[in-house]
Design a protein around this motif. Structure first.
Motif, mmCIF file in Angstrom:
data_model
loop_
_atom_site.group_PDB
_atom_site.id
_atom_site.type_symbol
_atom_site.label_atom_id
_atom_site.label_comp_id
_atom_site.label_asym_id
_atom_site.label_seq_id
_atom_site.Cartn_x
_atom_site.Cartn_y
_atom_site.Cartn_z
ATOM 1 N N CYS A 1 0.820 -1.212 0.000
ATOM 2 C CA CYS A 1 0.000 0.000 0.000
ATOM 3 C C CYS A 1 0.853 1.261 0.000
ATOM 4 C CB CYS A 1 -0.924 0.008 1.218
ATOM 5 S SG CYS A 1 -2.342 -1.079 1.053
ATOM 6 N N ILE B 1 -3.195 4.094 -1.805
ATOM 7 C CA ILE B 1 -3.696 2.725 -1.841
ATOM 8 C C ILE B 1 -4.196 2.357 -0.452
ATOM 9 C CG2 ILE B 1 -3.173 0.309 -2.341
ATOM 10 C CD1 ILE B 1 -0.788 1.283 -4.005
ATOM 11 N N HIS C 1 -5.777 -0.870 1.826
ATOM 12 C CA HIS C 1 -6.081 -2.299 1.957
ATOM 13 C C HIS C 1 -7.331 -2.412 2.819
ATOM 14 C CE1 HIS C 1 -4.529 -6.545 3.312
ATOM 15 N NE2 HIS C 1 -5.474 -6.615 2.385
ATOM 16 N N CYS D 1 -4.443 2.615 -14.054
ATOM 17 C CA CYS D 1 -4.967 1.279 -13.804
ATOM 18 C C CYS D 1 -5.618 0.677 -15.041
ATOM 19 C CB CYS D 1 -5.959 1.322 -12.646
ATOM 20 S SG CYS D 1 -5.167 1.716 -11.078
ATOM 21 N N TYR E 1 -1.938 -8.937 -3.307
ATOM 22 C CA TYR E 1 -1.895 -7.945 -4.385
ATOM 23 C C TYR E 1 -0.503 -7.341 -4.556
ATOM 24 C CZ TYR E 1 -6.905 -7.919 -3.267
ATOM 25 O OH TYR E 1 -8.192 -8.271 -3.008
ATOM 26 N N VAL F 1 -0.364 6.637 -9.361
ATOM 27 C CA VAL F 1 -1.127 6.144 -8.216
ATOM 28 C C VAL F 1 -0.810 7.006 -7.009
ATOM 29 C CG1 VAL F 1 -1.615 4.178 -6.729
ATOM 30 C CG2 VAL F 1 -1.097 3.810 -9.144
ATOM 31 N N LEU G 1 0.659 -4.690 -7.496
ATOM 32 C CA LEU G 1 0.763 -3.276 -7.151
ATOM 33 C C LEU G 1 2.166 -2.740 -7.379
ATOM 34 C CD1 LEU G 1 -1.383 -3.113 -3.901
ATOM 35 C CD2 LEU G 1 -1.911 -2.094 -6.115
ATOM 36 N N LEU H 1 -9.296 -3.831 -1.930
ATOM 37 C CA LEU H 1 -8.129 -2.981 -2.114
ATOM 38 C C LEU H 1 -8.497 -1.880 -3.092
ATOM 39 C CD1 LEU H 1 -5.042 -3.440 -1.105
ATOM 40 C CD2 LEU H 1 -4.654 -3.510 -3.544
ATOM 41 N N ARG H 2 -8.210 -0.643 -2.727
ATOM 42 C CA ARG H 2 -8.603 0.473 -3.574
ATOM 43 C C ARG H 2 -7.392 1.334 -3.880
ATOM 44 N NH1 ARG H 2 -13.604 1.609 -4.559
ATOM 45 N NH2 ARG H 2 -15.103 0.123 -3.783
ATOM 46 N N ALA H 3 -7.220 1.653 -5.146
ATOM 47 C CA ALA H 3 -6.087 2.480 -5.542
ATOM 48 C C ALA H 3 -6.473 3.298 -6.766
ATOM 49 C CB ALA H 3 -4.893 1.592 -5.910
ATOM 50 N N PRO H 4 -6.250 4.541 -6.722
ATOM 51 C CA PRO H 4 -5.984 5.435 -5.614
ATOM 52 C C PRO H 4 -7.284 6.042 -5.147
ATOM 53 C CG PRO H 4 -5.597 6.557 -7.643
ATOM 54 C CD PRO H 4 -6.141 5.183 -7.993
#
Length: 382
Positions: free
Chosen positions: A93, A244, A246, A351, A226, A241, A230, A302-305
């Protein structure tokens, strides 16, 4: 009166040492070239990369009561994998490349087959993800844990260059959130899930057509790692990015806020497919939808960004409705845009998943919105 010894109170030191000796070569197989091969000492040793001005990143976390499901099913190898995956995700992250992993295994009764399976799972994961299993501790604590209970915790250490560290400080309004799907519960929410789905021990073997497997098998699906994805993404698009998160215990609301600059808030559309295991938990509990999103990752762990704030809430119009009955596989989040529009930001372009659509206004049944709270606290693991 017969003399009493350590083994009489449930601690078998000799058996533990024999097992660790047998697994020594398996553990050594995870060593990277940077590791000093000094197995058996009081510390593990690793050379730091030659690059100057690197920051050490460290995180620690465990698998919680997923071990109770493993006990019922009789499959413990996944526990070893999961404790590695969880910690490596936390390092990733922030763009940190993992160097080493340390573990702690504690149990009430000496069960060598359980310890061996867990350590094998750790070693396999460490080998697969390129991290050295540098050391660990095995504790037998019969008066602390139930006879068949055990606990697994891990610590991961990595490195990141200051210019490459991802900490959310670059997040801006109109950045785009991209969610990466989960395999299920991962390693969070098991106390609630077990109370709902495993009311009787035999429920672990109950086949559920909507799951395509037994309840126990669904609950033991491995925690997705991930880290490699990542790190490759960050290497290819170092400026794209900006943050991030988690999403583990606490859900989107409790984790996304940890990386956000003060004053940002997010709008997250609940338009991804919710996996059947979460729908089953919600129905069988019953568990309210808002609580489901507070406890579980709900498929999007999981989220980015991102750009967003702290207090996620489900609009009243969504409560009581079935989870995951929308086939739309797109999802998008943005923040700070009063007219509800979102532009494709640097983040989305990096992404490349096509997760962009115009945002419905606040209050729409497909909108999960923040209440605009300022940034929340940080912490070691996301």
């Amino acid at each position: 009166m017969r003399p009493i010894g350590y083994r009489d109170v449930g601690v078998n030191v000799e058996a533990k040492e024999a097992l660790l000796q047998r697994l020594r070569e398996r553990i050594r197989s995870t060593f990277t070239p940077a590791v000093l091969d000094r197995v058996g000492l009081f510390s593990g040793f690793i050379r730091l990369p030659a690059e100057e001005d690197l920051i050490l990143a460290a995180t620690v976390d465990g698998v919680g009561t997923k071990t109770e499901v493993a006990n019922l099913v009789g499959d413990h190898r996944v526990i070893g994998h999961d404790v590695v995956a969880h910690n490596l995700n936390d390092l990733a992250c922030h763009g940190a490349r993992p160097l080493l992993f340390l573990d702690y295994f504690a149990s009430g009764r000496w069960r060598p087959e359980v310890l061996e399976a867990v350590l094998e799972g750790m070693a396999e994961a460490c080998s697969a993800y390129g991290v050295a299993l540098l050391g660990g501790e095995v504790a037998q604590m019969p008066d602390v844990y139930r006879e068949d209970a055990y606990e697994v915790v891990g610590c991961a250490v990595g490195v990141v260059a200051p210019a490459r560290m991802v900490d959310g400080s670059g997040i801006r309004p109109r950045d785009v959130l991209v969610g990466l799907g989960s395999t299920g519960l991962h390693t969070n929410g098991y106390s609630l899930a077990r109370r709902v789905l495993l009311r009787r021990p035999e429920d672990v073997h109950r086949y559920e057509p909507e799951l395509g497997c037994t309840r126990g098998e669904a609950l033991l699906r491995p925690h997705r790692c991930y880290a490699q994805t990542l790190l490759a993404l960050l290497a290819a698009f170092p400026e794209a990015v900006t943050g991030i998160a988690h999403v583990t215990g606490g859900g989107i609301r409790g984790n996304l806020v940890r990386i956000l600059p003060a004053g940002c808030r997010a709008r997250v559309e609940v338009c991804w497919p919710i996996p059947p295991v979460f729908r089953l938990i919600a129905r069988e509990g019953p568990v309210e939808q808002e609580e489901m999103f507070r406890v579980f990752n709900m498929h999007d762990p999981l989220r980015a960004p991102g750009c967003g704030g702290g207090d996620f809430r489900l609009p009243p119009s969504t409560r009581g409705k079935g989870l995951g009955d929308r086939g739309d596989r797109r999802g998008r989040a943005g923040g700070g845009d009063p007219d509800g529009g979102v532009r494709r930001a640097r983040a989305g372009a990096a992404c490349g998943t096509g997760l962009w659509k115009r945002h419905e206004p606040p209050g729409h049944p497909r909108c999960l919105c923040t209440a605009g709270l300022p940034r929340g606290g940080g912490g070691g693991g996301l």
